[in-house]
Design a protein around this motif. Sequence first.
Motif, PDB file in Angstrom:
ATOM      1  N   UNK A   1     -10.700  -2.529 -57.314  1.00 50.04           N
ATOM      2  CA  UNK A   1      -9.829  -1.619 -56.575  1.00 50.04           C
ATOM      3  C   UNK A   1      -8.007  -2.017 -57.096  1.00 50.04           C
ATOM      4  N   UNK A   2      -8.513  -3.097 -57.449  1.00 51.27           N
ATOM      5  CA  UNK A   2      -6.120  -3.602 -57.602  1.00 51.27           C
ATOM      6  C   UNK A   2      -5.790  -3.739 -59.353  1.00 51.27           C
ATOM      7  N   UNK A   3      -5.064  -2.602 -59.486  1.00 57.34           N
ATOM      8  CA  UNK A   3      -4.555  -2.611 -60.989  1.00 57.34           C
ATOM      9  C   UNK A   3      -2.782  -3.344 -61.159  1.00 57.34           C
ATOM     10  N   UNK A   4      -2.962  -4.032 -61.517  1.00 53.40           N
ATOM     11  CA  UNK A   4      -1.381  -4.280 -61.924  1.00 53.40           C
ATOM     12  C   UNK A   4      -0.693  -3.768 -63.577  1.00 53.40           C
ATOM     13  N   UNK A   5       1.024  -4.095 -63.382  1.00 54.24           N
ATOM     14  CA  UNK A   5       1.280  -3.135 -65.377  1.00 54.24           C
ATOM     15  C   UNK A   5       2.254  -4.863 -64.700  1.00 54.24           C
ATOM     16  N   UNK A   6       2.785  -5.843 -65.638  1.00 58.08           N
ATOM     17  CA  UNK A   6       3.584  -6.946 -66.026  1.00 58.08           C
ATOM     18  C   UNK A   6       4.828  -6.422 -67.311  1.00 58.08           C
TER      19      UNK A   6
ATOM     20  N   UNK B   1       6.921 -10.225 -66.255  1.00 56.59           N
ATOM     21  CA  UNK B   1       7.261 -10.123 -64.090  1.00 56.59           C
ATOM     22  C   UNK B   1       6.451  -9.369 -63.952  1.00 56.59           C
ATOM     23  N   UNK B   2       6.357  -8.490 -62.889  1.00 55.07           N
ATOM     24  CA  UNK B   2       5.387  -7.574 -62.187  1.00 55.07           C
ATOM     25  C   UNK B   2       6.377  -6.178 -62.056  1.00 55.07           C
ATOM     26  N   UNK B   3       5.888  -4.886 -62.173  1.00 56.87           N
ATOM     27  CA  UNK B   3       7.000  -4.072 -62.691  1.00 56.87           C
ATOM     28  C   UNK B   3       6.415  -2.697 -61.571  1.00 56.87           C
TER      29      UNK B   3
ATOM     30  N   UNK C   1       0.234   2.866 -54.665  1.00 53.38           N
ATOM     31  CA  UNK C   1       0.950   2.319 -55.773  1.00 53.38           C
ATOM     32  C   UNK C   1       2.331   1.337 -55.459  1.00 53.38           C
ATOM     33  N   UNK C   2       2.336   0.440 -55.464  1.00 52.28           N
ATOM     34  CA  UNK C   2       3.362  -0.556 -54.686  1.00 52.28           C
ATOM     35  C   UNK C   2       4.025  -1.196 -56.197  1.00 52.28           C
ATOM     36  N   UNK C   3       5.385  -1.017 -55.782  1.00 48.72           N
ATOM     37  CA  UNK C   3       7.035  -1.526 -56.557  1.00 48.72           C
ATOM     38  C   UNK C   3       6.806  -3.224 -56.859  1.00 48.72           C
ATOM     39  N   UNK C   4       6.486  -3.862 -57.715  1.00 49.22           N
ATOM     40  CA  UNK C   4       6.805  -5.516 -58.332  1.00 49.22           C
ATOM     41  C   UNK C   4       8.066  -5.736 -58.094  1.00 49.22           C
ATOM     42  N   UNK C   5       8.512  -6.647 -58.845  1.00 53.93           N
ATOM     43  CA  UNK C   5       9.578  -7.564 -58.683  1.00 53.93           C
ATOM     44  C   UNK C   5      10.870  -6.278 -60.179  1.00 53.93           C
ATOM     45  N   UNK C   6      10.200  -5.409 -60.787  1.00 52.70           N
ATOM     46  CA  UNK C   6      11.114  -5.246 -61.306  1.00 52.70           C
ATOM     47  C   UNK C   6      10.739  -3.649 -62.137  1.00 52.70           C
ATOM     48  N   UNK C   7      11.009  -2.932 -60.859  1.00 53.66           N
ATOM     49  CA  UNK C   7       9.928  -1.210 -61.040  1.00 53.66           C
ATOM     50  C   UNK C   7      11.305  -0.665 -61.912  1.00 53.66           C
ATOM     51  N   UNK C   8      12.843  -0.701 -61.659  1.00 55.22           N
ATOM     52  CA  UNK C   8      13.911   0.389 -61.898  1.00 55.22           C
ATOM     53  C   UNK C   8      13.333   0.489 -63.852  1.00 55.22           C
ATOM     54  N   UNK C   9      13.140   1.759 -63.645  1.00 55.75           N
ATOM     55  CA  UNK C   9      12.846   2.380 -65.328  1.00 55.75           C
ATOM     56  C   UNK C   9      11.737   2.695 -65.035  1.00 55.75           C
TER      57      UNK C   9
ATOM     58  N   UNK D   1       1.401   3.629 -66.624  1.00 57.06           N
ATOM     59  CA  UNK D   1       3.110   3.111 -66.902  1.00 57.06           C
ATOM     60  C   UNK D   1       3.676   3.988 -67.172  1.00 57.06           C
ATOM     61  N   UNK D   2       4.765   4.175 -66.920  1.00 60.86           N
ATOM     62  CA  UNK D   2       5.962   5.659 -67.704  1.00 60.86           C
ATOM     63  C   UNK D   2       6.935   4.778 -67.063  1.00 60.86           C
ATOM     64  N   UNK D   3       7.144   4.786 -68.580  1.00 59.58           N
ATOM     65  CA  UNK D   3       8.945   4.983 -69.052  1.00 59.58           C
ATOM     66  C   UNK D   3       9.346   6.272 -68.691  1.00 59.58           C
ATOM     67  N   UNK D   4      10.259   6.495 -68.097  1.00 66.43           N
ATOM     68  CA  UNK D   4      10.808   8.469 -67.822  1.00 66.43           C
ATOM     69  C   UNK D   4      11.896   8.817 -69.682  1.00 66.43           C
ATOM     70  N   UNK D   5      12.655   7.599 -69.246  1.00 62.90           N
ATOM     71  CA  UNK D   5      13.585   7.441 -70.712  1.00 62.90           C
ATOM     72  C   UNK D   5      13.665   6.133 -70.996  1.00 62.90           C
TER      73      UNK D   5
END
Lengths: 113, 113
Positions: free
Chosen positions: A30-35, A44-46, A55-63, A76-80
């Motif tokens: 059920x659960x998935x994570x991006x670090x 560090x959890x993104x 979806x939930x924000x982790x510690x460093x979601x900016x960007x 995981x998407x890096x917009x720019x």
Amino acid sequence: DVKVTQSSRYLVKRTGEKVFLECVQDMDHENMFWYRQDPGLGLRLIYFSYDVKMKEKGDIPEGYSVSREKKERFSLILESASTNQTSMYLCASRNIDREGAQYFGPGTRLLVL
Amino acid sequence: GESVGLHLPTLSVQEGDNSIINCAYSNSASDYFIWYKQESGKGPQFIIDIRSNMDKRQGQRVTVLLNKTVKHLSLQIAATQPGDSAVYFCAENFGGSQGNLIFGKGTKLSVKP
């Protein structure tokens, strides 16, 4: 055995590009994570997701942003992309019946030029 | 290979000796702990876990000890082999099945043949 796969082992992108990192797990977790993992900073959890469409924000979601349209896939998407997003990106999944234990993919080494 | 961390504590042991890797965790409410092994260029691999209602758990060649009084966790590897060379880090979980893991920075284990 749990299998978590990531779409690329190595990626080279240019500043400003949109980058997609894909993660797939085959254990119906059920659960998935991006670090991200950087020397001296550890893991560090993104973002994370408790279930499909969530979806939930982790510690460093900016960007970053994420997408979970199917249970087995977490993107995981890096917009720019920026140079400070050069890092090792690790995806993990967890079965909520197995409290706490996260299983990791092999990682994607991203270089942003 | 690539290092997963710079300036990590390092433990160097002779092949065949026993290794003890230590970890201090941060939250007295943490209820579940995991040890991971990360080889160069790869994702973290689950080794062994322990719940907070236990003080010792054994696996194949590995033993985890938990001392809640001083918030200390250790991983013992018996008859260390060259294939055990890796970075080892602990993780603590609080918040039950919906909690997230907090990872230590890791210790680099080097095994001399």
